[in-house]
Each structure stands twice: as C-alpha cells, then as structure tokens.
Design a protein around this motif. Sequence first.
Motif, PDB file in Angstrom:
ATOM      1  N   VAL A  38      12.595 115.200  89.014  1.00 52.90           N
ATOM      2  CA  VAL A  38      12.612 116.507  89.627  1.00 52.90           C
ATOM      3  C   VAL A  38      12.194 117.452  88.501  1.00 52.90           C
ATOM      4  N   THR A  39      11.162 118.385  89.208  1.00 48.85           N
ATOM      5  CA  THR A  39      10.542 119.293  88.477  1.00 48.85           C
ATOM      6  C   THR A  39      11.151 120.599  88.685  1.00 48.85           C
ATOM      7  N   SER A  40      10.716 121.742  87.673  1.00 44.97           N
ATOM      8  CA  SER A  40      11.503 122.953  87.841  1.00 44.97           C
ATOM      9  C   SER A  40      11.373 123.617  89.248  1.00 44.97           C
ATOM     10  N   LYS A  41      10.541 123.332  89.942  1.00 42.34           N
ATOM     11  CA  LYS A  41      10.354 124.203  91.262  1.00 42.34           C
ATOM     12  C   LYS A  41      11.664 123.450  92.155  1.00 42.34           C
ATOM     13  N   ASP A  42      12.156 122.250  91.805  1.00 37.65           N
ATOM     14  CA  ASP A  42      13.155 121.637  92.739  1.00 37.65           C
ATOM     15  C   ASP A  42      14.586 121.924  92.141  1.00 37.65           C
ATOM     16  N   PHE A  43      14.683 122.686  90.992  1.00 41.93           N
ATOM     17  CA  PHE A  43      15.918 122.627  90.466  1.00 41.93           C
ATOM     18  C   PHE A  43      16.892 123.332  91.242  1.00 41.93           C
ATOM     19  N   VAL A  44      18.279 123.241  91.093  1.00 42.92           N
ATOM     20  CA  VAL A  44      19.116 123.966  91.618  1.00 42.92           C
ATOM     21  C   VAL A  44      19.335 125.580  91.065  1.00 42.92           C
ATOM     22  N   LYS A  45      19.182 126.259  91.994  1.00 41.44           N
ATOM     23  CA  LYS A  45      19.291 127.949  91.796  1.00 41.44           C
ATOM     24  C   LYS A  45      20.685 128.231  91.481  1.00 41.44           C
ATOM     25  N   GLY A  46      20.812 129.357  90.689  1.00 40.48           N
ATOM     26  CA  GLY A  46      22.179 130.201  90.518  1.00 40.48           C
ATOM     27  C   GLY A  46      22.523 130.149  89.229  1.00 40.48           C
ATOM     28  N   ALA A  47      23.979 130.480  89.165  1.00 42.30           N
ATOM     29  CA  ALA A  47      24.503 130.417  87.793  1.00 42.30           C
ATOM     30  C   ALA A  47      24.717 128.934  87.232  1.00 42.30           C
ATOM     31  N   ILE A  48      23.439 128.518  86.327  1.00 41.16           N
ATOM     32  CA  ILE A  48      23.495 127.372  85.920  1.00 41.16           C
ATOM     33  C   ILE A  48      24.005 127.464  84.266  1.00 41.16           C
ATOM     34  N   GLN A  49      24.974 126.695  83.872  1.00 40.45           N
ATOM     35  CA  GLN A  49      25.452 126.725  82.399  1.00 40.45           C
ATOM     36  C   GLN A  49      25.244 125.576  81.661  1.00 40.45           C
ATOM     37  N   THR A  50      25.009 124.469  82.202  1.00 39.14           N
ATOM     38  CA  THR A  50      24.531 123.266  81.399  1.00 39.14           C
ATOM     39  C   THR A  50      23.439 122.321  82.220  1.00 39.14           C
ATOM     40  N   PRO A  51      22.435 121.783  81.481  1.00 35.79           N
ATOM     41  CA  PRO A  51      21.304 121.420  81.974  1.00 35.79           C
ATOM     42  C   PRO A  51      21.714 120.345  83.367  1.00 35.79           C
ATOM     43  N   SER A 123      13.275 112.977  84.592  1.00 38.56           N
ATOM     44  CA  SER A 123      12.677 111.718  84.822  1.00 38.56           C
ATOM     45  C   SER A 123      13.908 110.869  84.796  1.00 38.56           C
ATOM     46  N   ILE A 124      14.445 110.191  85.778  1.00 35.89           N
ATOM     47  CA  ILE A 124      15.641 109.404  85.788  1.00 35.89           C
ATOM     48  C   ILE A 124      15.147 108.017  86.337  1.00 35.89           C
ATOM     49  N   LEU A 125      15.590 106.929  85.083  1.00 34.02           N
ATOM     50  CA  LEU A 125      15.277 105.494  85.504  1.00 34.02           C
ATOM     51  C   LEU A 125      16.471 104.916  85.940  1.00 34.02           C
ATOM     52  N   LYS A 126      16.580 104.272  86.972  1.00 35.36           N
ATOM     53  CA  LYS A 126      17.775 104.211  87.914  1.00 35.36           C
ATOM     54  C   LYS A 126      18.163 102.686  87.768  1.00 35.36           C
ATOM     55  N   ASP A 127      17.048 101.702  87.107  1.00 34.33           N
ATOM     56  CA  ASP A 127      17.385 100.478  87.474  1.00 34.33           C
ATOM     57  C   ASP A 127      17.285  99.548  86.082  1.00 34.33           C
ATOM     58  N   PRO A 128      17.631  98.293  86.017  1.00 34.44           N
ATOM     59  CA  PRO A 128      17.587  97.560  84.691  1.00 34.44           C
ATOM     60  C   PRO A 128      16.193  97.478  83.889  1.00 34.44           C
ATOM     61  N   SER A 129      15.343  97.844  84.821  1.00 33.57           N
ATOM     62  CA  SER A 129      13.745  97.684  84.085  1.00 33.57           C
ATOM     63  C   SER A 129      13.725  98.379  83.143  1.00 33.57           C
ATOM     64  N   ALA A 130      14.475  99.813  82.868  1.00 35.41           N
ATOM     65  CA  ALA A 130      14.565 100.597  81.752  1.00 35.41           C
ATOM     66  C   ALA A 130      14.779  99.955  80.388  1.00 35.41           C
ATOM     67  N   ALA A 131      15.551  98.853  80.473  1.00 39.85           N
ATOM     68  CA  ALA A 131      15.853  98.174  79.165  1.00 39.85           C
ATOM     69  C   ALA A 131      14.474  97.566  78.450  1.00 39.85           C
ATOM     70  N   ALA A 132      13.517  97.233  79.249  1.00 40.04           N
ATOM     71  CA  ALA A 132      12.037  97.296  78.714  1.00 40.04           C
ATOM     72  C   ALA A 132      11.673  98.298  77.653  1.00 40.04           C
ATOM     73  N   ILE A 133      12.090  99.407  77.905  1.00 41.07           N
ATOM     74  CA  ILE A 133      11.683 100.695  77.026  1.00 41.07           C
ATOM     75  C   ILE A 133      12.648 101.008  76.054  1.00 41.07           C
ATOM     76  N   TYR A 134      13.991 100.982  76.450  1.00 42.71           N
ATOM     77  CA  TYR A 134      14.898 101.647  75.327  1.00 42.71           C
ATOM     78  C   TYR A 134      15.821 100.303  75.153  1.00 42.71           C
ATOM     79  N   GLY A 135      15.878  99.227  75.674  1.00 43.42           N
ATOM     80  CA  GLY A 135      17.055  98.310  75.126  1.00 43.42           C
ATOM     81  C   GLY A 135      18.294  98.316  75.859  1.00 43.42           C
ATOM     82  N   SER A 136      19.224  97.369  75.298  1.00 42.24           N
ATOM     83  CA  SER A 136      20.587  97.579  76.096  1.00 42.24           C
ATOM     84  C   SER A 136      21.255  98.766  76.257  1.00 42.24           C
ATOM     85  N   ARG A 137      20.696 100.052  75.443  1.00 39.42           N
ATOM     86  CA  ARG A 137      21.470 101.342  75.576  1.00 39.42           C
ATOM     87  C   ARG A 137      20.948 101.866  77.035  1.00 39.42           C
TER      88      ARG A 137
END
Length: 250
Positions: A38-51, A123-137
């Motif tokens: 999700v890039t900046s052009k697709d962000f939710v608009k309005g009163a945003i207080q947290t990322p 960038s959101i990694l949504k499946d277990p293949s992310a463990a190949a990069i960052y491990g069990s975390r």
Amino acid sequence: QTDLSINLVASQSNLNEVVVVGYGTQRKRDLTGAVATVTSKDFVKGAIQTPEQLIAGKVAGVQITPNSGAPGSGSTIRIRGGASLNASNSPLIIIDGVPVDGGVAGSSNPLNLVNPNDIENFSILKDPSAAAIYGSRASNGVIIITTKKGRKGKMTFNFGAQTFVSQAAKQIDVLSAQEVSEIVRAEGSLTSKLTNANTDWQDQVFRTSWSQDINFSATGAIAKGKLPLRLSAGYLNQDGILLRSNFQRL
C-alpha cells in the motif's frame, strides 16, 4: 567450413514489478506467497493519529481494530486471524529494517515512534514464507514500513495542520433522578437515603476532546544536488474523551 557471425542488438524493455524475498527476486505476479503493498497515494485520508490507521480496510485479510479512545493507544492488528490462544498474535513490525516486535519501553504502542506523514509505503507479508526472511517471529505475518527519503531536485517544503474533535459515540441509557426517586419511594425502605442531587455522571466523566496535528517537512538535495536530504517535524496534541482524574475527584 562456413564462418558464422552473430550480432547482438540492444533492446530496451520495461522491467515487470518485482518482489524481493528471502531466497531471491521474483516477479510479483509469479510469486506464490501473499504480499500486499500500500503506497502513500492509497492511504486512508482524514484525521490519522497512528500509522496503522493509514491502511485500515485497505488490505484483504488484515484486520485493524482500535483498542480504545485513549491518547497514544494502539490498535489490535491481525493478519489472517489468530494462530495461538496463549502467545501473541500480533505481526512482526519492521520500520526501515529495524524490528520493533518487542515494543519500546515507555510506549504503549511501538508504532507511535513513526509519524504517519513520514511513511512512504507499507508492505505486508501474509503467509508463512515470511519466516524465510525473519524466522519464527514472522509466524503471525510481517508489516514492513518504509519511510520517505530525500531525493534529488529543488528543495520543496510542505506544511499541514489539522484540528479535529472526538466525542463518545453513545452513552448508556439510565434512569433519571425522578425515576430513581419513584422506585425508592415505592420500596419504602430506602426513602431516608434520597437527596436532592440530580447528577448525570456520564456527562461528568465524558467530554468533547479537541486535538491538533501539525506537520512540516523539507525534501530535496543540497551540495549542488549531490546529497539528498529530508527533514521533518510533527506535533500531535490529542486530548482524551474520558476525564478519569475528574471522576476521581467527584
């Protein structure tokens, strides 16, 4: 014998969108893992207080639920639901290559370290293949936040200011002082406890809160355009809706 001559002709073509994974680089359309950007052009608009509010409702399978209206409170983030009854179900958060999954002392929400106006993309990694990069975390998914950087060109300045109001969406419907008196008199045993007070405690506890969000940034390059530079400053003053200190004094 015949001489064979081979001439190579340069051909320019566009590179398809690629995704860098733990075991190489692949085209996004050929990647079997679930990756969302999700890039900046697709962000939710309005009163945003947290990322995390920037991508609320923008990514399939990612649920972002606000915990409370308290200033500085974070949100509950779930990627494809929960996986454990006892352990944490929160995703691993990476900010410019630095993991903040363990949180930061003194901060109830590690994402408070980032000004939403300084974020370039998620960038959101949504499946277990992310463990190949960052491990069990990464078992609960990974949210990678990339902040804005300096770029070559003339220095540009941006200034923005917002003022927004927060109110309790709904209050509990309770009996009025007169209705309470009628019930007590009907019982008869507690009549001596009646007073002339007519206080709506919900009005005493809740208030309309005013908040301000002011941001300034300068982006460009210095040293004759050779050194990209970006400076930013943000100020967020968020009042709470619930007056806990006043409630204790009443």
